[in-house]
Design a protein around this motif. Sequence first.
Motif, PDB file in Angstrom:
ATOM      1  N   SER A 158     -43.222  69.994 -24.063  1.00 15.84           N
ATOM      2  CA  SER A 158     -42.458  68.744 -24.140  1.00 15.84           C
ATOM      3  C   SER A 158     -42.325  68.260 -25.588  1.00 15.84           C
ATOM      4  O   SER A 158     -41.291  67.699 -25.967  1.00 15.84           O
ATOM      5  CB  SER A 158     -43.078  67.656 -23.253  1.00 15.84           C
ATOM      6  N   ALA A 159     -43.367  68.505 -26.407  1.00 17.61           N
ATOM      7  CA  ALA A 159     -43.281  68.096 -27.818  1.00 17.61           C
ATOM      8  C   ALA A 159     -42.242  68.949 -28.540  1.00 17.61           C
ATOM      9  O   ALA A 159     -41.482  68.449 -29.376  1.00 17.61           O
ATOM     10  CB  ALA A 159     -44.640  68.234 -28.491  1.00 17.61           C
ATOM     11  N   LEU A 160     -42.176  70.240 -28.195  1.00 19.48           N
ATOM     12  CA  LEU A 160     -41.204  71.111 -28.850  1.00 19.48           C
ATOM     13  C   LEU A 160     -39.788  70.789 -28.371  1.00 19.48           C
ATOM     14  O   LEU A 160     -38.830  70.856 -29.143  1.00 19.48           O
ATOM     15  CB  LEU A 160     -41.546  72.587 -28.594  1.00 19.48           C
ATOM     16  N   VAL A 161     -39.671  70.401 -27.108  1.00 18.72           N
ATOM     17  CA  VAL A 161     -38.357  70.015 -26.574  1.00 18.72           C
ATOM     18  C   VAL A 161     -37.885  68.718 -27.247  1.00 18.72           C
ATOM     19  O   VAL A 161     -36.695  68.514 -27.476  1.00 18.72           O
ATOM     20  CB  VAL A 161     -38.402  69.873 -25.035  1.00 18.72           C
ATOM     21  N   THR A 162     -38.833  67.831 -27.590  1.00 16.81           N
ATOM     22  CA  THR A 162     -38.487  66.587 -28.288  1.00 16.81           C
ATOM     23  C   THR A 162     -37.783  66.912 -29.606  1.00 16.81           C
ATOM     24  O   THR A 162     -36.788  66.290 -29.972  1.00 16.81           O
ATOM     25  CB  THR A 162     -39.763  65.750 -28.545  1.00 16.81           C
ATOM     26  N   ASN A 163     -38.291  67.935 -30.286  1.00 15.66           N
ATOM     27  CA  ASN A 163     -37.647  68.390 -31.511  1.00 15.66           C
ATOM     28  C   ASN A 163     -36.311  69.060 -31.191  1.00 15.66           C
ATOM     29  O   ASN A 163     -35.277  68.731 -31.764  1.00 15.66           O
ATOM     30  CB  ASN A 163     -38.593  69.367 -32.238  1.00 15.66           C
ATOM     31  N   LEU A 164     -36.336  69.978 -30.212  1.00 12.28           N
ATOM     32  CA  LEU A 164     -35.122  70.711 -29.826  1.00 12.28           C
ATOM     33  C   LEU A 164     -33.970  69.737 -29.539  1.00 12.28           C
ATOM     34  O   LEU A 164     -32.843  69.933 -29.963  1.00 12.28           O
ATOM     35  CB  LEU A 164     -35.421  71.560 -28.584  1.00 12.28           C
ATOM     36  N   ALA A 165     -34.289  68.689 -28.789  1.00 12.48           N
ATOM     37  CA  ALA A 165     -33.243  67.761 -28.338  1.00 12.48           C
ATOM     38  C   ALA A 165     -33.023  66.605 -29.315  1.00 12.48           C
ATOM     39  O   ALA A 165     -32.158  65.770 -29.082  1.00 12.48           O
ATOM     40  CB  ALA A 165     -33.630  67.198 -26.974  1.00 12.48           C
ATOM     41  N   GLU A 166     -33.827  66.564 -30.383  1.00 14.46           N
ATOM     42  CA  GLU A 166     -33.813  65.404 -31.297  1.00 14.46           C
ATOM     43  C   GLU A 166     -33.886  64.097 -30.519  1.00 14.46           C
ATOM     44  O   GLU A 166     -33.064  63.188 -30.710  1.00 14.46           O
ATOM     45  CB  GLU A 166     -32.579  65.435 -32.197  1.00 14.46           C
ATOM     46  N   ALA A 167     -34.849  64.047 -29.611  1.00 15.87           N
ATOM     47  CA  ALA A 167     -35.049  62.830 -28.805  1.00 15.87           C
ATOM     48  C   ALA A 167     -35.763  61.775 -29.642  1.00 15.87           C
ATOM     49  O   ALA A 167     -36.399  62.103 -30.640  1.00 15.87           O
ATOM     50  CB  ALA A 167     -35.868  63.187 -27.576  1.00 15.87           C
TER      51      ALA A 167
END
Length: 373
Positions: A158-167
């Motif tokens: 989820s932390a890496l997805v936060t970066n991926l999605a620029e959330a």
Amino acid sequence: MRSGILAKVKRIVIKIGSGVLTCGDNGLNKPLMGSIAAQVAELRASGRQVIIVSSGAVAAGRKELGIDGRPRSIPQKQAAAAIGQSRLMHAYEEAFDPFGHKVAQILLTRDDLAHRGRFLNARATLDTLLSFGVIPIINENDTVVFDEIKFGDNDSLSALVTNLAEANLLVILTDIDGFYEADPRTTPDARLIPLVRQITREMERAAGGSGSTVGTGGMVTKLAAAKKAGQFGVPTLMLNGRKPSLLAEAFAGREVGTLFLPGKESLNRRKHWIAHTLRPSGRIIVDDGARTVLARQGKSLLPSGVVRVEGKFDRGACVRVCGSDGTEIARGLVDYSHDEIIRILGHRSGEIEAILGYKYGDEIIHRDNLVVL
Ligand SMILES: Nc1ncnc2c1ncn2[C@@H]1O[C@H](COP(=O)(O)OP(=O)(O)O)[C@@H](O)[C@H]1O
Ligand SMILES: N[C@@H](CCC(=O)OP(=O)(O)O)C(=O)O
């Protein structure tokens, strides 16, 4: 302060743990999934975009296969994930349907994000789904992963997805009210910490493993995820996902759960990707002088500061940079392979061409590709 932070949020990654989605041996908790969908629909109605990182495939599949407790072998776990993942997605479809929202499944391995081209591809797919108003639901591709390409737990994912999605916000829905000063299973009177400005060593020591038969990582991986999100400038809100309306209440201004504030200095997307998504393939040991200039002055790593190389890697690989005591101080992309570094270490940059017969640049790792940890 909380409401100020939450008011500005436009794109949210919500991670939902297995303990939230399942109820003991009875499989998926569909009423609770319905209430999560209702709260996500409210967030969508307020103009926010939501990406879900959902666990629960193994726990859901385990019930279907009649496995008691945790699967006993990796093939059993992978088989449980294969059957559970389709049940999980079906349950999400049913949960979001009354609110008119479509969901889409994305299954990832670490390799998918570690390869820059595939990372950008995944990013484009996410953006496209969001532009169609679809809610992406991401999980680790448990059926095909093995150690080398595994995230290992969905908190990290989820932390890496936060970066991926620029959330701009990571929400972790788990089976406990938030982060406590000690593991409440062993210290029943431990107090909840409502606000964490900085994750300290002491807090890391207070974080224990999972308390359930379905969770992976416990508070250890949640703290690590909050730290990674924080290094990207993103706060993390940890809430009890089993309480049916807490997410909506938090956005309405109620001070629930634990809010982790991001650090003052944040890494850009690419440096965050180098530090957390790539898998390091070797180690470069540096002397104390190099250690000081890297850490304090943000300089490039030159061959003169290198003492030793461990492991085999090509030019362009991600490696750990360690002090003589073995502590990792930085991570970066090398401009020379391990055997080239062995030949030029300890020498001045001006000597590289004479030693190798060619030269890519003066640096072993250029400061643009180096992240001090
Ligand atoms: N300091 C702590 N504060 C809160 N929970 C903790 C702490 N240390 C360990 N835990 C355990 O972490 C569990 C949550 O992690 P986990 O079981 O992996 O949940 P999830 O399935 O949501 O990822 C809690 O139920 C609790 O038993
Ligand atoms: N990918 C796995 C979940 C792994 C995991 O991290 O679980 P959890 O600690 O419950 O978030 C699954 O879908 O079962």
